[in-house]
Design a protein around this motif. Structure first.
Motif, short mmCIF file in Angstrom:
data_model
loop_
_atom_site.label_atom_id
_atom_site.label_comp_id
_atom_site.label_asym_id
_atom_site.label_seq_id
_atom_site.Cartn_x
_atom_site.Cartn_y
_atom_site.Cartn_z
N LYS A 3 0.84 -1.20 0.00
CA LYS A 3 0.00 0.00 0.00
C LYS A 3 0.87 1.25 0.00
O LYS A 3 0.58 2.22 -0.70
N ALA A 4 1.95 1.24 0.76
CA ALA A 4 2.86 2.38 0.79
C ALA A 4 3.46 2.61 -0.59
O ALA A 4 3.53 3.76 -1.07
N ALA A 5 3.89 1.56 -1.25
CA ALA A 5 4.46 1.69 -2.59
C ALA A 5 3.42 2.25 -3.56
O ALA A 5 3.73 3.13 -4.38
N GLU A 6 2.20 1.76 -3.46
CA GLU A 6 1.11 2.25 -4.31
C GLU A 6 0.88 3.74 -4.09
O GLU A 6 0.73 4.51 -5.04
N LEU A 7 0.86 4.17 -2.83
CA LEU A 7 0.65 5.58 -2.51
C LEU A 7 1.82 6.44 -2.99
O LEU A 7 1.61 7.56 -3.47
N LEU A 8 3.02 5.92 -2.88
CA LEU A 8 4.19 6.67 -3.37
C LEU A 8 4.11 6.87 -4.88
O LEU A 8 4.48 7.92 -5.39
N GLU A 9 3.62 5.88 -5.58
CA GLU A 9 3.51 5.96 -7.04
C GLU A 9 2.36 6.83 -7.51
O GLU A 9 2.48 7.52 -8.52
N SER A 10 1.26 6.80 -6.78
CA SER A 10 0.03 7.40 -7.31
C SER A 10 -0.41 8.69 -6.64
O SER A 10 -1.40 9.28 -7.07
N THR A 11 0.29 9.14 -5.59
CA THR A 11 -0.10 10.37 -4.91
C THR A 11 1.12 11.24 -4.67
O THR A 11 2.25 10.80 -4.88
N ASN A 12 0.86 12.44 -4.21
CA ASN A 12 1.93 13.35 -3.80
C ASN A 12 1.97 13.49 -2.28
O ASN A 12 2.51 14.47 -1.76
N MET A 13 1.39 12.51 -1.58
CA MET A 13 1.38 12.55 -0.12
C MET A 13 2.81 12.59 0.41
O MET A 13 3.71 11.98 -0.18
N LYS A 14 3.00 13.25 1.53
CA LYS A 14 4.30 13.26 2.20
C LYS A 14 4.59 11.85 2.72
O LYS A 14 3.68 11.11 3.09
N VAL A 15 5.88 11.53 2.76
CA VAL A 15 6.28 10.19 3.22
C VAL A 15 5.79 9.94 4.64
O VAL A 15 5.32 8.84 4.95
N ILE A 16 5.87 10.93 5.51
CA ILE A 16 5.41 10.73 6.89
C ILE A 16 3.92 10.39 6.93
O ILE A 16 3.49 9.55 7.71
N ASP A 17 3.13 11.02 6.05
CA ASP A 17 1.70 10.73 6.02
C ASP A 17 1.43 9.31 5.52
O ASP A 17 0.54 8.63 6.02
N ILE A 18 2.21 8.88 4.55
CA ILE A 18 2.09 7.50 4.07
C ILE A 18 2.50 6.52 5.17
O ILE A 18 1.83 5.52 5.40
N PRO A 42 12.01 5.44 0.29
CA PRO A 42 10.72 5.83 -0.28
C PRO A 42 10.78 6.96 -1.32
O PRO A 42 10.15 6.85 -2.38
N LEU A 43 11.51 8.02 -1.05
CA LEU A 43 11.56 9.13 -2.01
C LEU A 43 12.24 8.73 -3.31
O LEU A 43 11.82 9.15 -4.40
N GLU A 44 13.26 7.90 -3.22
CA GLU A 44 13.93 7.39 -4.43
C GLU A 44 12.98 6.48 -5.21
O GLU A 44 12.91 6.54 -6.44
N PHE A 45 12.22 5.66 -4.50
CA PHE A 45 11.22 4.80 -5.13
C PHE A 45 10.22 5.65 -5.91
O PHE A 45 9.90 5.35 -7.06
#
Length: 50
Positions: A3-18, A42-45
């Protein structure tokens, strides 16, 4: 972490929020676990997935 990977790919949410959304209160711990699973922080991903 999927889910975290999906959110990193599909949103601009901050890493802390994810991190919080997937059950981590500590961003550092989240980043360490994520990095161990995916081989990059996470940011590199996110950057690589664009």
């Amino acid at each position: 972490m999927e889910k975290a990977a999906e959110l990193l790919e599909s949103t601009n949410m901050k890493v802390i929020d994810i991190a919080i959304r997937v059950g981590y209160e500590n961003q550092g711990k989240f980043a360490k676990v994520f990095s161990n699973l995916y081989g990059v922080p996470p940011l590199e991903f996110r950057r690589l997935s664009k």
